[in-house]
Design a protein around this motif. Structure first.
Motif, PDB file in Angstrom:
ATOM      1  N   GLU A 158      -8.326  20.928  -7.013  1.00 59.68           N
ATOM      2  CA  GLU A 158      -8.721  22.304  -6.595  1.00 59.68           C
ATOM      3  C   GLU A 158      -8.451  23.272  -7.716  1.00 59.68           C
ATOM      4  O   GLU A 158      -9.259  24.062  -7.847  1.00 59.68           O
ATOM      5  CB  GLU A 158      -7.762  22.456  -5.433  1.00 59.68           C
ATOM      6  N   TYR A 162     -12.167   5.756  -3.940  1.00 61.33           N
ATOM      7  CA  TYR A 162     -11.748   6.277  -2.592  1.00 61.33           C
ATOM      8  C   TYR A 162     -11.654   7.846  -2.680  1.00 61.33           C
ATOM      9  O   TYR A 162     -11.918   8.622  -1.756  1.00 61.33           O
ATOM     10  CB  TYR A 162     -10.625   5.710  -1.847  1.00 61.33           C
ATOM     11  N   LEU A 163     -11.475   8.274  -3.765  1.00 60.80           N
ATOM     12  CA  LEU A 163     -11.513   9.861  -3.952  1.00 60.80           C
ATOM     13  C   LEU A 163     -12.622  10.408  -4.520  1.00 60.80           C
ATOM     14  O   LEU A 163     -12.747  11.734  -4.556  1.00 60.80           O
ATOM     15  CB  LEU A 163     -10.250  10.053  -4.941  1.00 60.80           C
ATOM     16  N   ALA A 217     -15.789  10.776  -3.330  1.00 58.35           N
ATOM     17  CA  ALA A 217     -16.628  11.848  -2.463  1.00 58.35           C
ATOM     18  C   ALA A 217     -15.840  12.971  -2.232  1.00 58.35           C
ATOM     19  O   ALA A 217     -16.600  14.098  -2.437  1.00 58.35           O
ATOM     20  CB  ALA A 217     -17.012  11.115  -1.128  1.00 58.35           C
ATOM     21  N   LYS A 218     -14.683  12.935  -2.057  1.00 59.57           N
ATOM     22  CA  LYS A 218     -13.674  14.411  -1.851  1.00 59.57           C
ATOM     23  C   LYS A 218     -13.760  15.277  -3.064  1.00 59.57           C
ATOM     24  O   LYS A 218     -14.114  16.359  -2.999  1.00 59.57           O
ATOM     25  CB  LYS A 218     -12.459  13.885  -1.534  1.00 59.57           C
ATOM     26  N   GLN A 219     -13.741  14.723  -4.099  1.00 60.70           N
ATOM     27  CA  GLN A 219     -13.477  15.571  -5.466  1.00 60.70           C
ATOM     28  C   GLN A 219     -14.754  15.829  -6.037  1.00 60.70           C
ATOM     29  O   GLN A 219     -15.148  17.108  -6.576  1.00 60.70           O
ATOM     30  CB  GLN A 219     -12.806  14.440  -6.340  1.00 60.70           C
ATOM     31  N   LEU A 257     -15.959  18.904  -3.819  1.00 61.48           N
ATOM     32  CA  LEU A 257     -15.192  19.896  -4.224  1.00 61.48           C
ATOM     33  C   LEU A 257     -15.789  20.531  -5.380  1.00 61.48           C
ATOM     34  O   LEU A 257     -15.701  21.674  -5.457  1.00 61.48           O
ATOM     35  CB  LEU A 257     -13.839  19.363  -4.192  1.00 61.48           C
ATOM     36  N   ASP A 287     -21.400   8.264   2.086  1.00 54.40           N
ATOM     37  CA  ASP A 287     -20.723   9.164   1.072  1.00 54.40           C
ATOM     38  C   ASP A 287     -21.621   9.455  -0.149  1.00 54.40           C
ATOM     39  O   ASP A 287     -21.355  10.782  -0.508  1.00 54.40           O
ATOM     40  CB  ASP A 287     -19.301   8.441   0.395  1.00 54.40           C
ATOM     41  N   ASP A 339     -23.589  12.450   0.862  1.00 50.80           N
ATOM     42  CA  ASP A 339     -22.949  13.535   1.105  1.00 50.80           C
ATOM     43  C   ASP A 339     -22.742  14.331  -0.137  1.00 50.80           C
ATOM     44  O   ASP A 339     -22.834  15.374  -0.185  1.00 50.80           O
ATOM     45  CB  ASP A 339     -21.594  13.247   1.995  1.00 50.80           C
TER      46      ASP A 339
END
Length: 356
Positions: free
Chosen positions: A67, A85-86, A88-90, A93, A113, A116
């Motif tokens: 972040e 596994y990280l 998509a989130k990263q 972001l 994912d 997305d």
């Protein structure tokens, strides 16, 4: 031809997941070596790793949370080199922070994912490229040129092999299916799928075996995949975590009605290797004796080696500068993942899996 950079204003990079491949290869060989890129910030969840890498490569800033890195106003693009596994989130972001994204492969654990991530990038008007750096290998580019010129005729079969010795390592995320999505097939096979798709086209059907026969971790150390492409050609992808590195040939073979292309040592993290083309006359008759006396033109190609990590970084930076589509888009990466997931389904169900 893939256009590499001329001297342009530098794209300023932040790295998420600064250990592993980022430290071993991409920062030093890619970002620092590229004519159009500059390292600004690095991030890792392990503070001592982050500090060490920031000092090693003279990054301006070291962060311990993604972040914080994506909020850095000086960062134009981020390179994501964390466990799968990280991703998509990263990536989402970073997109929401307006940063262009180069993400390591596989793009995500699922095709949903991937969608997305691509949606977030489109919504925020940022570029997305995925780290299939082997497409930039000088020998692979030469092979693609040979294929596109029709020198070996109609393509009928391709094989891509990538193997290594990967024993049990406590805490290794690639040996945990929840973190990496699979073993040899997911980690290495997806590179091979991407290369064969680049040469031959889209895949219609997949049949595969994937199991663990040497090591004791819960992901496969042995995988073999057979594909039927949309144009009717066949493909073979074989990947193993249980063959010594010194014995691994890591070959690429492309066969057509007029000849074949054989490349050795070009699949992997190295930028070296060699390529040989065998081309016959277009008109042939059946020869029952199989004496193979037909005239064959053999030509060995040794294109000047070009570092695949530097080429990858320079290409993406140029896409940002010129507002063009990256050679390896999120769509391409999602198609690669779809093939690999179909292979896992085939191995599990012992059935041929259709993709279209």
């Amino acid at each position: 031809m893939i256009r590499l950079s001329e001297v342009v204003e530098s794209i300023k990079w932040g790295v998420i997941g600064a250990g592993g491949i980022a430290d071993r290869r991409t920062i030093r060989e890619g970002i620092l070596s590229a004519e159009n890129s500059k390292l600004i910030a690095v991030m890792d969840v392990i503070p001592e790793v982050t500090k060490r890498i920031a000092q090693k490569y003279r990054a301006k800033r070291a962060y311990f949370r993604e972040e914080d890195l994506v909020r850095d106003p000086e960062v134009d693009a981020v390179y994501i080199a964390t466990p799968v596994y990280l991703h998509a989130k990263q990536a989402i972001l970073a997109a929401e922070a307006g940063k262009h994204i180069l993400c390591e492969k596989p793009l995500a654990l699922s095709t949903s994912d991937c969608e997305d991530i691509m949606t977030a990038c489109r919504r925020n008007h940022v570029k997305l490229m995925v780290g299939f750096m082997m497409r930039f290998h000088a020998c692979h580019e030469k092979a693609r040129e040979i294929v596109e010129k029709g020198m070996i005729g109609q393509l009928v079969m391709g094989r891509a092999q990538l193997t290594c010795w990967y024993p049990e390592i406590p805490g290794a995320w690639r040996q945990d299916p929840k973190l990496g999505g699979g073993g040899a097939l997911m980690d290495m096979g997806i590179h091979c799928v991407d290369l064969l798709r680049m040469f031959i086209g889209e895949v219609d059907e997949v049949s595969a075996f994937a199991n663990t026969i040497v090591h004791e971790y819960p992901v496969e150390d042995t995988s073999t995949m057979i594909m039927r492409f949309r144009n009717g050609a066949h493909g073979i992808v074989d990947n193993y975590f249980n063959i010594p590195d010194a014995a691994a040939q890591n070959v690429l073979e492309i066969y057509g009605t007029n000849g074949c292309i054989l490349a050795k040592g070009t699949i992997g993290q190295s930028s070296t290797g060699k390529i040989t083309a065998y081309v016959t006359e277009s008109a042939r008759e059946y020869e029952a004796a199989q004496t193979r006396e037909t005239t064959v033109q053999k030509e060995e190609f040794s294109p000047p080696p070009r570092n695949i990590y530097r080429a990858e970084i320079e290409h993406f930076a140029r896409c940002i500068e010129e507002d063009t589509e990256p050679f390896i888009s999120g769509t391409e990466a999602a198609r690669d993942l779809r093939v690999v997931l179909a292979a896992y389904e085939s191995a599990r169900t012992k059935r041929v899996v259709r993709l279209s």
